[in-house]
Design an enzyme around this catalytic site. Structure first.
Site, PDB file in Angstrom:
ATOM      1  N   CYS B  86       0.835  -1.197   0.000  1.00 19.72           N
ATOM      2  CA  CYS B  86       0.000   0.000   0.000  1.00 19.72           C
ATOM      3  C   CYS B  86       0.878   1.259   0.000  1.00 19.72           C
ATOM      4  O   CYS B  86       1.567   1.517  -0.963  1.00 19.72           O
ATOM      5  CB  CYS B  86      -0.981  -0.055   1.170  1.00 19.72           C
ATOM      6  SG  CYS B  86      -2.368   1.072   0.975  1.00 19.72           S
ATOM      7  N   HIS B 203      -3.543  -5.742   1.053  1.00 17.20           N
ATOM      8  CA  HIS B 203      -2.887  -5.940   2.357  1.00 17.20           C
ATOM      9  C   HIS B 203      -2.901  -7.402   2.792  1.00 17.20           C
ATOM     10  O   HIS B 203      -3.798  -7.807   3.555  1.00 17.20           O
ATOM     11  CB  HIS B 203      -3.642  -5.137   3.425  1.00 17.20           C
ATOM     12  CG  HIS B 203      -3.405  -3.675   3.371  1.00 17.20           C
ATOM     13  ND1 HIS B 203      -2.344  -3.066   3.993  1.00 17.20           N
ATOM     14  CD2 HIS B 203      -4.102  -2.678   2.769  1.00 17.20           C
ATOM     15  CE1 HIS B 203      -2.386  -1.761   3.783  1.00 17.20           C
ATOM     16  NE2 HIS B 203      -3.446  -1.490   3.036  1.00 17.20           N
ATOM     17  N   GLU B 205      -1.171  -8.747   5.035  1.00 19.76           N
ATOM     18  CA  GLU B 205      -0.990  -8.847   6.495  1.00 19.76           C
ATOM     19  C   GLU B 205      -2.328  -8.712   7.229  1.00 19.76           C
ATOM     20  O   GLU B 205      -2.433  -9.038   8.402  1.00 19.76           O
ATOM     21  CB  GLU B 205       0.029  -7.807   6.985  1.00 19.76           C
ATOM     22  CG  GLU B 205      -0.467  -6.380   7.147  1.00 19.76           C
ATOM     23  CD  GLU B 205      -0.616  -5.619   5.829  1.00 19.76           C
ATOM     24  OE1 GLU B 205      -0.515  -6.243   4.753  1.00 19.76           O
ATOM     25  OE2 GLU B 205      -0.849  -4.394   5.891  1.00 19.76           O
TER      26      GLU B 205
END
Lengths: 85, 231
Positions: B86, B203, B205
């Site tokens: 990002c 994302h 994560e």
């Protein structure tokens, strides 16, 4: 010598500017349908010390290339005015 | 393998990355403060999402000149690994470590939702461990994620298999409806020519912990770890 620089940074012509497009669209609502192709960029002013105008130009150009504009997506132009003490 | 997570003022996905790599994947992780220049022996640098330096001027433009980035650029130029997610992707593009740029979404809105994406190549460490044609559901959260590169650059990216991920629909088809931000050719992630620097807008994560109900993102990180163990 000290100069002020007036810098304009605009999205490249080939790129869609969604912000400008949205503003263009709202012109119709204002009854100003003659206005089209709004494009929105940034205006930056700064002061620069240099021994002459060409050195000031070189410094501002370097600032534009390295930081102020991203030439993959933006173009820039600027003008310099000498500050009179 | 030691990972280093860079922390800028305004980073907000740094803790998620640290948690994922330390607690879920069991790796050693160093926090790399933006004012430092020491990478603390980290072999793989992770640049998190967020709003470094408030996104002032352009996303990633100011972060790119912070002291830690001098070391990160040096590390990458020597072949060291880095992944930007990002805002991290935006920073790596601004630093010139990745080709192209990330423009305002074509909708002019901040988009925060789950999207589907698929590896476009198996030639990178992020994607080599994924099942071919595996559709991954990964969240995005960005206002400036419209990937752009010049026509020549895009041609090079395709020829060298540097497009790592593309947005797709749930059946794995690349179409414009599945493109959340107007990115060229549905591009969600790319790498540099030597395939040691990576950037992606989604994302992973945020999709790595079983408690969150989606662990598709973990597959990408496991691909990295598996590639490293083999290498």
């Amino acid at each position: 010598m000290e100069f002020t620089a007036e810098i304009d940074i605009m999205p490249l012509d080939a790129l869609l500017d969604p912000q400008g497009k949205a503003v263009s669209g709202s012109m119709k609502n204002l009854g100003l349908s003659e206005i089209t192709n709004v494009r929105i960029g940034k205006h930056i002013t700064l002061k620069v010390k240099a021994k002459d105008k060409s050195e000031a130009e070189a410094k501002v150009d370097e600032a534009c290339k390295k930081l102020l504009a991203n030439q993959i997506m933006e173009k820039y132009s600027f003008s310099l005015k000498e500050l009179v003490a | 393998m030691k990972f280093g997570v860079v922390v800028f003022p305004g980073s907000n996905c740094d803790e998620d990355l640290i948690y994922t790599f330390e607690s879920i994947l069991g790796q050693e992780v160093a926090r790399l403060w933006h004012k430092d220049t020491d990478l603390q022996g980290a072999e793989f640098i992770l640049i998190p999402g967020g709003f470094s330096y408030g996104d002032y001027l352009r996303s990633g433009a100011i972060a790119r000149f912070s002291p830690i980035m001098t070391s990160v650029i040096d590390h990458c130029n020597k072949g060291g690994f880095a992944l930007g997610i990002c805002n991290g992707f935006q920073i790596l593009c601004e630093a010139g470590l990745l080709p192209g740029a990330l423009l305002h979404n074509d909708s002019q809105k901040f988009v925060c939702k789950n999207v589907f994406m698929k590896a476009a190549t198996s030639s990178t460490i992020l994607s080599s461990g994924l099942e071919p044609d595996k559709v991954l559901k990964i969240p995005i959260a960005h206002g400036e994620g419209r990937y752009y590169a010049s026509t020549q650059e895009l041609k090079k990216l395709n020829e060298n298999q540097q497009v790592v991920f593309r947005y797709c629909d749930k059946d794995g088809l690349f179409n414009s409806d599945a493109n959340p931000n107007g990115s060229l050719e549905n591009i969600a992630g790319v790498c540099n020519a030597s395939k040691n620097v990576f950037g992606m807008m989604p994302h992973p994560e945020r999709a790595s912990d079983i408690a969150l109900g989606n662990t598709d993102g973990r597959l990408i990180f496991e691909s990295i770890l598996n590639s490293m163990m083999v290498a």
